[in-house]
Scaffold this motif. Structure first.
Motif, mmCIF file in Angstrom:
data_model
loop_
_atom_site.group_PDB
_atom_site.id
_atom_site.type_symbol
_atom_site.label_atom_id
_atom_site.label_comp_id
_atom_site.label_asym_id
_atom_site.label_seq_id
_atom_site.Cartn_x
_atom_site.Cartn_y
_atom_site.Cartn_z
ATOM 1 N N ARG A 85 0.794 -1.234 0.000
ATOM 2 C CA ARG A 85 0.000 0.000 0.000
ATOM 3 C C ARG A 85 0.821 1.276 0.000
ATOM 4 O O ARG A 85 0.298 2.347 -0.273
ATOM 5 N N THR A 87 2.628 3.975 -1.436
ATOM 6 C CA THR A 87 2.810 4.401 -2.820
ATOM 7 C C THR A 87 3.712 5.627 -2.945
ATOM 8 O O THR A 87 4.052 6.044 -4.042
ATOM 9 N N ARG A 88 4.106 6.213 -1.815
ATOM 10 C CA ARG A 88 4.992 7.394 -1.833
ATOM 11 C C ARG A 88 6.320 7.122 -1.128
ATOM 12 O O ARG A 88 7.376 7.427 -1.655
ATOM 13 N N SER A 110 8.271 -0.609 0.546
ATOM 14 C CA SER A 110 7.204 -0.533 -0.455
ATOM 15 C C SER A 110 7.448 -1.443 -1.650
ATOM 16 O O SER A 110 8.431 -1.276 -2.377
ATOM 17 N N THR A 185 6.642 6.438 -9.383
ATOM 18 C CA THR A 185 5.337 6.255 -8.757
ATOM 19 C C THR A 185 4.338 5.775 -9.808
ATOM 20 O O THR A 185 4.573 5.875 -11.013
ATOM 21 N N GLN A 186 3.241 5.263 -9.301
ATOM 22 C CA GLN A 186 2.202 4.765 -10.194
ATOM 23 C C GLN A 186 1.677 5.880 -11.111
ATOM 24 O O GLN A 186 1.393 5.639 -12.269
ATOM 25 N N SER A 187 1.582 7.116 -10.594
ATOM 26 C CA SER A 187 1.044 8.184 -11.445
ATOM 27 C C SER A 187 2.038 8.575 -12.541
ATOM 28 O O SER A 187 1.645 8.881 -13.664
ATOM 29 N N ARG A 217 -7.311 10.489 -9.830
ATOM 30 C CA ARG A 217 -5.942 10.351 -9.332
ATOM 31 C C ARG A 217 -5.471 8.919 -9.502
ATOM 32 O O ARG A 217 -6.271 8.026 -9.751
ATOM 33 N N THR A 219 -3.182 6.033 -7.538
ATOM 34 C CA THR A 219 -2.327 5.536 -6.452
ATOM 35 C C THR A 219 -1.960 4.129 -6.841
ATOM 36 O O THR A 219 -1.222 3.935 -7.800
ATOM 37 N N LYS A 220 -2.483 3.121 -6.142
ATOM 38 C CA LYS A 220 -2.250 1.753 -6.608
ATOM 39 C C LYS A 220 -3.047 1.505 -7.872
ATOM 40 O O LYS A 220 -2.573 0.935 -8.831
ATOM 41 N N THR A 223 -8.361 6.205 -9.775
ATOM 42 C CA THR A 223 -9.698 6.568 -9.319
ATOM 43 C C THR A 223 -10.402 7.269 -10.467
ATOM 44 O O THR A 223 -9.912 8.279 -10.980
ATOM 45 N N TYR A 244 -12.558 2.262 -8.822
ATOM 46 C CA TYR A 244 -11.110 2.035 -8.715
ATOM 47 C C TYR A 244 -10.739 1.003 -9.767
ATOM 48 O O TYR A 244 -11.213 -0.133 -9.709
#
Ligand SMILES: [Zn+2]
Length: 258
Positions: A85, A87-88, A110, A185-187, A217, A219-220, A223, A244
């Protein structure tokens, strides 16, 4: 303060290694990990287990702190966890203080950040100011950083990586030049691989139906907001339902121009 904690504080403050010595020790730690781990097969490993962090802890404590961290822990519990979880943050070190009984500690690393990096986005990656060539490099730098959080918690009951004491220790022991990372990161991956950015219009399937929505947005998962009369009201006055959705399942409708 008990003697083993004073000893650890001394070791942390007085040990200063030249870069070659530190590099030899971490090279040996890498070899040991790859030969003993049940999950890590090569430097760009595809799986990792909490046992690997336990192995790293023993190796690092022995090679860099003469076992002082284990001695300062004494009978206190130290757990390791691979987080799916985070993500940062690349890693996190926790001290838990239950109302009854002894405090205990946990080091978490992570998985998303490790596995999104050295995958499909090609750019230089640094962790703690050190250039990383593969996942194993990144893992070791993250672990070194978290180990010093644990050392500080044991020796001084508090730890702050933006402070000079912390940065002095990581610099003298490991040659860290920063306390941050630029792991992917995922983004970033969403933008680089799929052209997906907040505001992108996307289409996806949910239980056999096609939906169009707006990427809010990443994250994992992403959204997605889908306009719907029964949805929640947002600041623009419209009502949206949230979904999601894994990145791979999104179809980009019209790329956002930047
Ligand atoms: Zn930190």
């Amino acid at each position: 303060m008990d003697a083993s904690r004073t000893e650890l504080a001394d070791l942390a403050l007085r040990t200063s290694l030249n870069r070659d010595v530190a590099r030899q020790r971490t090279a040996l730690i890498s070899e040991t990990l790859l030969s003993r781990s049940r999950s890590l097969r090569d430097p760009n490993f595809r799986a990792i287990h909490a046992d690997d962090l336990a192995l790293l802890f023993d190796s690092y404590d022995a090679a860099f702190l003469r076992g002082g961290c284990r001695r300062a822990l004494g009978s206190l519990r130290l757990d390791f966890r691979i987080s799916t979880r985070m993500t940062r943050a690349g890693g996190k070190t926790f001290r838990y203080s239950p109302r009854r009984g002894d405090p205990w500690f946990e080091i978490a690393v992570s998985a998303p950040l490790l596995f999104q990096t050295f995958r499909d986005v090609d750019r230089s990656v640094t962790v703690c100011g050190c250039e990383c060539g593969h996942r194993l490099d990144a893992l070791l730098r993250i672990f070194e950083h978290e180990l010093i959080h644990l050392v500080e918690l044991l020796a001084w009951n508090e730890s702050e990586c933006s402070e000079s004491r912390f940065q002095g220790i990581t610099s003298r022991l490991f040659g860290h030049a920063a306390h941050t990372h630029n792991l992917i990161t995922q983004s970033e991956r969403a933008a680089a691989q799929f052209g997906l950015r907040p505001g992108s219009r996307v289409r996806f399937q949910h239980e056999g139906t096609d939906y169009d929505g707006i990427l809010n947005r990443v994250t994992k998962r992403a959204t997605i907001l889908v306009e719907h009369p029964r949805g929640e009201r947002y600041s623009n006055g419209r009502r949206y339902i949230k979904f999601y959705v894994p990145l791979e399942q999104l179809i980009l409708l019209d790329p956002v121009r930047r």
